[in-house]
Design a protein around this motif. Structure first.
Motif: not given
Length: 71
Positions: A20-29, A37-43
């Protein structure tokens, strides 16, 4: 849960949090409609890591984790 199942679940939760951290750091396209929803999965995975760490501590010490209140 025994020790093996707790360690496996803890490893899965840590790996899921790392993903989830890796997916959250991807740039927005711009133009992409759906984002994971990587932040929800991370939490949720961090909550699971904390709960499993407390359970692992109680398995290793032999005393149930009672927290600050002592109940």
């Amino acid at each position: 849960m025994d020790l093996t199942a707790t360690l496996v679940a803890l490893a899965v939760a840590v790996a899921l949090c790392g993903l989830a951290i890796v997916l959250d750091r991807r740039p927005y396209v711009p133009g992409r409609i759906w984002r994971f929803p990587s932040r929800l999965v991370m939490a949720v995975s961090l909550l699971a890591v904390l709960a499993l760490a407390a359970h692992l501590l109680s398995l290793l010490t032999g005393r149930p984790f009672s927290g600050r209140t002592g109940f």
